[in-house]
Design an enzyme around this catalytic site. Structure first.
Site, PDB file in Angstrom:
ATOM      1  N   GLY A  24       0.784  -1.221   0.000  1.00 25.99           N
ATOM      2  CA  GLY A  24       0.000   0.000   0.000  1.00 25.99           C
ATOM      3  C   GLY A  24       0.819   1.275   0.000  1.00 25.99           C
ATOM      4  N   ASP A  26       3.639   1.815  -1.152  1.00 27.03           N
ATOM      5  CA  ASP A  26       4.391   2.019  -2.402  1.00 27.03           C
ATOM      6  C   ASP A  26       3.506   2.531  -3.539  1.00 27.03           C
ATOM      7  OD1 ASP A  26       6.694   1.202  -1.231  1.00 27.03           O
ATOM      8  OD2 ASP A  26       6.860  -0.708  -2.288  1.00 27.03           O
ATOM      9  N   THR A  27       2.339   1.885  -3.750  1.00 23.24           N
ATOM     10  CA  THR A  27       1.620   2.114  -5.015  1.00 23.24           C
ATOM     11  C   THR A  27       0.125   2.371  -4.877  1.00 23.24           C
ATOM     12  OG1 THR A  27       1.229  -0.259  -5.307  1.00 23.24           O
ATOM     13  CG2 THR A  27       3.278   0.627  -6.254  1.00 23.24           C
ATOM     14  N   ARG A  28      -0.431   2.380  -3.637  1.00 26.58           N
ATOM     15  CA  ARG A  28      -1.887   2.522  -3.529  1.00 26.58           C
ATOM     16  C   ARG A  28      -2.375   3.798  -4.210  1.00 26.58           C
ATOM     17  NH1 ARG A  28      -6.034   0.616  -0.452  1.00 26.58           N
ATOM     18  NH2 ARG A  28      -4.662  -0.610   0.894  1.00 26.58           N
ATOM     19  N   GLU A  90      -0.086 -13.164   1.864  1.00 26.90           N
ATOM     20  CA  GLU A  90      -1.096 -13.015   0.809  1.00 26.90           C
ATOM     21  C   GLU A  90      -0.636 -13.720  -0.453  1.00 26.90           C
ATOM     22  OE1 GLU A  90      -3.505  -9.117   0.675  1.00 26.90           O
ATOM     23  OE2 GLU A  90      -2.073  -8.971  -0.987  1.00 26.90           O
TER      24      GLU A  90
END
Length: 1029
Positions: A24, A26-28, A90
């Site tokens: 999250g 990094d790139t959300r 995950e």
């Protein structure tokens, strides 16, 4: 099964198209946020987690469920991805779902090098080292590193190597690929998929045959409208997720015809490879591209082929009723006032799904009276939608095959194939090739030696003929409907277009016709005029006749100018003929002549000139006394039958010249005392049927018949033995041909010294009947009779011992009724194919059928290879054995099945004691037996067992035992889970059952046979007993 009316309600088990896995922080708000927005924009249902879900040390059940319910998982590997234990857990879950649920995983390398992920170096190595310092267990760390390596090896995208790092274009390429993946959705099958599941299971078994890594091809074939496309879609939906890629190409034939094979190759490659960039320029290039691009992939392609073939099955009665009723009444069964009509229409449909769906939908909402009118019309003119589908296969035939199809549909449905071939070849058709094609196209079936058609396929052909001239039947090529035939003949409306004319005997009963009626029909090839009275000049009949049936012909003599030059088949059973006046020299093409039951025929015709004759039947010609010597000139004769020619006293010696003869029948020629001495010269003879004659000695030359397969000598029953054979005992047969497969030496009075000893070495023997003889024992054993299927030793009243039958692995019928001195039979529990045992009136024989017999592992009813689902036994006993603990003194029994979930229901033994009931002859023709019905289920589910043995007055009582294997579907596939209420009751006009007992068998987890009692409703049995008294 359904072939029309497709459902749009079919859905997969997935809640989401895509699950996004990312770090999250990094790139959300950057790349992943933009990707999520674009996926949603094009309609892809995408799961992106809320930060609130990412709390705690392990991923939440909500996230696990979202991963499991997503078709595709996109993993965005960014610089800090591996620093999150949550992300790594995950990823482990995502890869587990890929392996177990065949989900698709697409890795994206966002500003990280794939090798860093694969080898856990660079930023990924540093992140994992930090996690190690946080004291995560070694096993968990190992799972993370293995999963990262596995994920990095998957095909994915590297931002730096795609579109020069242009992020928006990068996202577009990802979206494009995801669209291709998620559009791989299940196909619509049917509104009411009745009967589909069981057929899908059959095909799955075919696909599982052979090695795991080999190519499997299964072709589904069947008549038009049987549901091939529906079944193909259903199997596709069942298994497509097990493959790397899949493709369902529909309407292949029309696509190829319209656009060519290259376009089809294009379509196949682009669908499998999930691209639009492949272009095929020629068929050969397409073949090579398919080999090169698909050779290493595990793919599913739905096409038609012929490696392992699966014949699509018609629906059974219950499935047909359910499918029809769903479309006609929106319920699985018809209302009471429609039941009779519904059953008639279902029978007319013959289990064809297309017809059931079309007719059910067509009749929905109409009154009973309207149903009657519509059904009457349907039987005359098929429904256009059904006709259109069925006619597709017909339109693809060449002209020659179309003509053969129409001839069979209009004239030869249910006829011997050999007779049809001879007739149609003589008409100028290539009938063997045509029939083979029709069978392959499922427009025709072989039923033993007969040719048959599905009723709707036959009606399709007849409708094609009707449409040749809808208003003027006299101008059609083939006439067969009674009323139309009557109108044409009485109105003299026939024309040269008529080639086939089939007159129903009742259509012109009592009408005298003139031969002038047929004058215009100059091209008539096939003519049936059974029982018809015709007068006049027979030269007016068509000279093109190849097949003529004139049963019960009133003529006393066949006219000399009868047009028989091209005739191939002449059938005149039951005729009034006394002399065959026609010169058979003009019958040069005649192959079959049937004069059976011509009671006034005294002598056969002169056969000179009729050199083509292959079949000559004179069965039941009770006045026949003379056979012309010229019969020996019929060098092509194969089948000669004099059955029941009671006044025939001899056969001419010239008959021995018939080198091609294969079958000679002289059964019930009671005045026939001898056979020609040179009989053994008939080297082609394979069947000699000579029971119930006056013959007491077969000529020694019989031993020269080395190709003999069937030999039948003696009498067919005890009464015949006493009336005929008792005057002179039949002489023994010294030696037998080693090729014999069927041997009947019955009621000959043979002792053990008279029985041919080489019977025991006849390795081809399948049928052996030595009933009614006087031997004390058999002078041979059964050790070499490995193929024996039928063994009959009834009425052997002196028989005391019998060799063990334990090695007769193919035996399915064993008869030893009235063998009163026989004390023991061994090996009965080692007969894996046995279906019927008759031991009635074996008064010295101890009952061998105890509980252990039915549990014997060598009687594997639970895994029998033959289709018969059980065994029936008849024996002299008036008691039900103790192991049948559920029993009543009544003609019926009602009970509740026990519930034992950990055991598998194997089958049921039903033991009933029957008594003799005197029944008038006319009423005794009605069948009797037991009906099995699960209470509360449809009557069509009821199974009937018809007794195969009638009780004689001198035998007061006997036991009839039936074993039914549940695993072979004795109750028409009904699921028996326990708790069902079942009723077994006798049917027939007179009650013969005094007592009934049942014994229920189950298999435990170790495949051992055990039993459990049912709960018997004794009030039902008492009421039944009282009502029958």
């Amino acid at each position: 099964m359904n072939t029309q009316g497709e459902s749009s309600t079919t859905s997969s088990n997935f809640s989401y198209d895509v699950f996004l896995s990312f770090r999250g922080e990094d790139t959300r708000k950057t790349f992943t946020g933009h990707l999520y927005y674009r996926l949603c924009q094009v309609g892809i249902n995408t799961f992106i987690d809320d930060e609130e879900l990412r709390k705690g040390k392990v991923i939440s059940t909500e996230l696990e469920k979202a991963i499991e319910e997503s078709r595709v998982s996109i993993v965005v590997f960014s610089k800090n991805y591996a620093s999150s234990s949550w992300c790594l857990d995950e990823l482990v879950k995502i890869l587990e779902c890929k392996d177990k649920l065949k989900q698709i995983v697409l890795p994206i390398f966002y500003d990280v090098h794939p090798s860093h992920v694969r080898k856990q170096t660079g930023c990924f190595g540093e992140a994992l080292a930090m996690l190690m310092e946080r004291s995560f267990e070694v096993e968990r760390m190992k799972k993370w590193t293995d999963t990262l390596t596995q994920a990095a090896n998957l095909s994915g995208w590297d931002l730096q190597n795609v579109v020069d790092g242009h992020e928006s274009k990068f996202i577009e390429s990802i979206v494009k690929q995801v669209l291709l993946e998620v559009n791989q959705t299940p196909l619509d099958v049917a509104w009411h998929p009745v009967g589909v599941d069981s057929r899908v299971e059959d095909i799955e078994l075919l696909l599982q045959k052979g090695c795991v890594d080999e190519v499997r091809m299964v072709g589904i074939y069947g008549v038009g409208g049987i549901g091939k496309t529906t079944l193909a879609k259903a199997i596709y939906n069942q298994i497509f997720r097990q493959f790397d890629s899949s493709c369902f190409l529909s309407d292949v034939r029309s696509e190829v015809e319209a656009f060519g094979l290259v376009k089809l190759q294009d379509k196949l490659l682009n669908q499998i490879l999930k691209t639009k960039d492949v272009k095929v320029s020629s068929v050969s290039e397409g073949v090579n591209l398919i080999k090169a691009r698909l050779g290493s992939k595990k793919v599913l392609i739905i096409l038609d082929d012929e490696n392992e073939r699966y014949k699509a099955k018609l629906l059974n009665q219950d499935e047909a009723q359910q499918l029809f009723s769903c479309h006609a009444f929106s319920s699985p069964s018809p209302p009471q006032e429609y039941v009779e009509l519904a059953q008639s229409i279902i029978k007319y449909s013959g289990g064809l799904p297309l017809a059931l769906v079309t007719l059910g939908s067509h009749l929905q909402g109409r009154s009973v009276e309207e149903w009657r009118y519509e059904f009457k019309k349907l039987r005359a003119i098929p429904h256009c939608d059904i006709q259109k589908i069925l006619k597709i296969s017909f339109d693809g035939l060449d002209c020659d095959t179309q003509s053969v199809f129409l001839d069979i549909a209009c004239a030869f449905h249910g006829f011997f194939e050999d007779e049809v071939i001879k007739t149609l070849n003589a008409c100028g058709f290539y009938s063997e090739s045509a029939i083979s094609t029709l069978v392959q196209r499922n427009l025709l079936q072989r039923d033993w030696r007969y040719l048959v058609m599905h009723d709707l396929v036959r009606d399709m052909g007849r409708e094609i003929v009707r449409m040749e001239s809808p208003r003027d039947s006299g101008k059609r090529s083939r006439l067969f409907k009674p009323q139309e035939v009557r109108d044409v003949l009485q109105g003299n409306k026939g024309s040269e277009k008529v080639e086939v004319l089939m007159v129903d005997p009742g259509a012109l009963k009592g009408v005298n016709l003139s031969t002038k009626t047929f004058k215009k029909m100059k091209n008539l090839r096939v003519l049936k005029i059974d029982e018809l009275h015709i007068n006049g000049d027979f030269e007016l009949l068509s000279k093109e006749l190849r097949w003529l049936s004139w049963q019960k012909c009133p003529l006393k003599c066949i006219p000399s100018h009868f047009p028989a030059e091209k005739l191939v088949v002449l059938k005149m059973q039951g005729s009034n003929i006394q002399e065959f006046g026609a010169d058979l020299k003009c019958c040069k093409s005649l192959k079959k002549l049937d004069l059976s039951d011509s009671k006034r025929l005294v002598r056969t015709p002169n056969f000179n000139g009729s050199r083509s004759l292959e079949t000559l039947w004179l069965r039941g010609c009770t006045s026949l006394t003379e056979i012309h010597e010229s019969i020996g000139n019929l060098h092509r004769l194969i089948d000669l039958d004099f059955y029941g020619c009671k006044k025939l006293t001899y056969l001419p010696s010239s008959i021995c010249h018939l080198k091609s003869l294969r079958s000679l029948g002289i059964r019930w020629c009671s005045s026939l005392q001898t056979l020609p001495v040179e009989l053994g010269e008939m080297q082609g003879l394979t069947s000699l049927l000579a029971s119930d004659t006056g013959i007491v000695h077969l000529p020694g030359s019989v031993e020269m018949l080395k190709d003999l397969i069937t030999l039948e000598v003696g009498s067919r029953n005890l009464e015949a033995k006493r009336s005929i054979i008792s005057r002179k005992r039949i002489h023994r047969v010294e030696s037998l041909s080693s090729s014999i497969s069927s041997l009947i030496l019955t009621y000959c009075g043979f002792s053990e010294a008279d029985i041919p000893r080489d019977i025991g070495s006849l390795s081809s023997l399948m049928y052996l009947n030595l009933s009614g003889n006087s031997f004390l024992c058999l002078p041979f054993d059964f050790s070499k009779l490995q193929l024996l299927e039928y063994l009959c030793l009834n009425d052997c009243e002196n028989l005391q011992t019998l060799p063990s039958v334990s090695n007769l692995e193919k035996l399915w019928t064993f008869e030893i009724a009235n063998s009163k001195k026989l004390v023991d039979v061994t090996g009965l529990d080692n007969l894996p194919f046995i279906e019927r045992i008759n031991m009635v009136n074996c008064t010295s024989l101890q009952n061998p059928f105890n509980e252990d017999f039915f549990s014997a592992p060598t009687l594997p009813f639970q895994s029998r290879k033959n289709p018969n689902p059980g065994l029936e036994i008849y024996l002299q006993s008036n008691e039900i054995p103790d192991f049948c603990i559920n029993r009543v003194t009544s003609s019926s029994i009602c009970f509740t099945m026990p519930t034992h979930n950990e055991y598998k229901f194997l089958g049921m033994i039903v033991w009933c004691v029957r008594k003799f009931v005197k029944v008038p002859t006319s009423r005794g023709l009605h069948p009797r037996g037991l009906s099995f019905n699960v209470v509360g289920r449809m009557p069509s589910k009821c199974y009937h067992w018809r007794y195969d043995y009638e009780i004689h007055a001198r035998r007061a009582e006997l036991s009839c035992v039936l074993y039914r294997s549940y695993l072979q579907e004795p109750f028409y596939g009904q699921i028996m889970e326990g708790g069902e209420k079942m009723q077994i009751a006798e049917f027939g006009e007179e009650s013969t059952v005094k007592k009934i007992g049942i014994h229920l068998l189950y298999l435990d987890e170790h495949s051992n046979v055990t039993s459990f009692p049912a709960i018997v409703d004794h009030s039902h049995s008492h009421s039944t007993t009282e009502s029958s008294q």
